[in-house]
Design a protein around this motif. Structure first.
Motif, PDB file in Angstrom:
ATOM      1  N   HIS A  23       0.819  -1.217   0.000  1.00 23.31           N
ATOM      2  CA  HIS A  23       0.000   0.000   0.000  1.00 23.31           C
ATOM      3  C   HIS A  23       0.849   1.262   0.000  1.00 23.31           C
ATOM      4  O   HIS A  23       0.328   2.352  -0.076  1.00 23.31           O
ATOM      5  N   ASP A  24       2.147   1.110   0.098  1.00 24.08           N
ATOM      6  CA  ASP A  24       3.054   2.256   0.109  1.00 24.08           C
ATOM      7  C   ASP A  24       3.501   2.532  -1.325  1.00 24.08           C
ATOM      8  O   ASP A  24       4.427   1.925  -1.825  1.00 24.08           O
ATOM      9  N   ALA A  25       2.811   3.461  -1.986  1.00 20.93           N
ATOM     10  CA  ALA A  25       3.084   3.745  -3.395  1.00 20.93           C
ATOM     11  C   ALA A  25       4.513   4.195  -3.625  1.00 20.93           C
ATOM     12  O   ALA A  25       5.057   4.005  -4.698  1.00 20.93           O
ATOM     13  N   SER A  26       5.136   4.765  -2.596  1.00 19.88           N
ATOM     14  CA  SER A  26       6.505   5.243  -2.775  1.00 19.88           C
ATOM     15  C   SER A  26       7.495   4.099  -2.909  1.00 19.88           C
ATOM     16  O   SER A  26       8.614   4.312  -3.356  1.00 19.88           O
ATOM     17  N   ASP A  27       7.090   2.892  -2.530  1.00 20.29           N
ATOM     18  CA  ASP A  27       8.022   1.773  -2.644  1.00 20.29           C
ATOM     19  C   ASP A  27       7.539   0.692  -3.621  1.00 20.29           C
ATOM     20  O   ASP A  27       7.904  -0.464  -3.490  1.00 20.29           O
ATOM     21  N   LEU A  28       6.737   1.074  -4.578  1.00 19.56           N
ATOM     22  CA  LEU A  28       6.350   0.108  -5.609  1.00 19.56           C
ATOM     23  C   LEU A  28       7.548  -0.312  -6.440  1.00 19.56           C
ATOM     24  O   LEU A  28       7.578  -1.420  -6.978  1.00 19.56           O
ATOM     25  N   GLN A  29       8.559   0.542  -6.516  1.00 24.82           N
ATOM     26  CA  GLN A  29       9.783   0.161  -7.222  1.00 24.82           C
ATOM     27  C   GLN A  29      10.486  -0.974  -6.491  1.00 24.82           C
ATOM     28  O   GLN A  29      11.037  -1.879  -7.128  1.00 24.82           O
ATOM     29  N   GLY A  30      10.451  -0.951  -5.179  1.00 24.81           N
ATOM     30  CA  GLY A  30      11.013  -2.055  -4.399  1.00 24.81           C
ATOM     31  C   GLY A  30      10.234  -3.343  -4.621  1.00 24.81           C
ATOM     32  O   GLY A  30      10.814  -4.420  -4.749  1.00 24.81           O
ATOM     33  N   PHE A  31       8.913  -3.222  -4.663  1.00 22.52           N
ATOM     34  CA  PHE A  31       8.061  -4.375  -4.958  1.00 22.52           C
ATOM     35  C   PHE A  31       8.403  -4.953  -6.330  1.00 22.52           C
ATOM     36  O   PHE A  31       8.562  -6.160  -6.489  1.00 22.52           O
ATOM     37  N   PHE A  32       8.538  -4.071  -7.321  1.00 23.74           N
ATOM     38  CA  PHE A  32       8.888  -4.503  -8.671  1.00 23.74           C
ATOM     39  C   PHE A  32      10.243  -5.217  -8.666  1.00 23.74           C
ATOM     40  O   PHE A  32      10.392  -6.291  -9.265  1.00 23.74           O
ATOM     41  N   ALA A  33      11.220  -4.638  -7.991  1.00 27.17           N
ATOM     42  CA  ALA A  33      12.553  -5.254  -7.928  1.00 27.17           C
ATOM     43  C   ALA A  33      12.476  -6.633  -7.286  1.00 27.17           C
ATOM     44  O   ALA A  33      13.073  -7.600  -7.793  1.00 27.17           O
ATOM     45  N   ASP A  34      11.731  -6.760  -6.189  1.00 24.97           N
ATOM     46  CA  ASP A  34      11.579  -8.063  -5.540  1.00 24.97           C
ATOM     47  C   ASP A  34      10.911  -9.064  -6.479  1.00 24.97           C
ATOM     48  O   ASP A  34      11.337 -10.216  -6.590  1.00 24.97           O
ATOM     49  N   LEU A  35       9.859  -8.624  -7.159  1.00 20.02           N
ATOM     50  CA  LEU A  35       9.117  -9.496  -8.062  1.00 20.02           C
ATOM     51  C   LEU A  35      10.017 -10.018  -9.181  1.00 20.02           C
ATOM     52  O   LEU A  35      10.071 -11.226  -9.447  1.00 20.02           O
ATOM     53  N   VAL A  36      10.752  -9.118  -9.802  1.00 20.21           N
ATOM     54  CA  VAL A  36      11.634  -9.508 -10.909  1.00 20.21           C
ATOM     55  C   VAL A  36      12.763 -10.407 -10.423  1.00 20.21           C
ATOM     56  O   VAL A  36      13.080 -11.425 -11.050  1.00 20.21           O
TER      57      VAL A  36
END
Length: 158
Positions: free
Chosen positions: A7-20
């Protein structure tokens, strides 16, 4: 790098990095098991599974399913055909395309490789997350994939 919160939009890049990075590590680990035990790689395994589920499909169907270019897909099919794991048949409705089918050798290889693949997934996913979290992650990724495919997001141009 673990992300703070979905839910923290500022860390969606971290989510993306983890996913990839998770996808890459899982793919590589399964690739190595399939290569060692069956002499195939993960992309070949996935193509063989698709061909079993969709007999008589075309190269373009594979490319669309895996969101990759037709040229790369055709090269992958060439390799499978060279090994004798699938054949191209003339498409009676379109002379410009071929219909693809697994051979008996391809079916046997796939049956053996599926056991290795399933065991590897279970070990890697449930070993790290447990069955409940694995099921929740699977539901979330399925929902995301459905939305991306519905909206044709990330479809290759060529």
């Amino acid at each position: 790098m673990a992300y703070k919160s979905a839910h923290d939009a500022s860390d969606l890049q971290g989510f993306f990095a983890d996913l990839v990075r998770c996808e890459t590590r899982l793919y590589n680990a399964l690739n190595e098991r399939l290569r060692q035990q069956h002499g195939i790689v993960t992309s070949q395994f996935e193509f063989l599974r698709f061909l079993r589920e969709r007999p008589g499909c075309r190269v373009a169907d594979l490319a669309a399913e895996f969101a990759i270019g037709v040229g790369a897909t055709s090269k992958g099919i060439d390799r499978l055909e060279k090994q004798g794991w699938m054949v191209r048949r003339a498409n009676p409705e379109d002379r410009r395309s071929s219909l693809l089918e697994l051979t008996d050798d391809g079916s046997r290889l796939l049956a053996a490789a599926e056991k290795t693949f399933a065991a590897g997934l279970k070990e890697l996913l449930e070993g790290a997350l447990g069955s409940s979290a694995t099921a929740a992650a699977a539901r979330a990724l399925s929902q995301l994939r459905s939305a991306l495919e519905r909206d044709q997001v990330g479809t290759p141009a060529g």
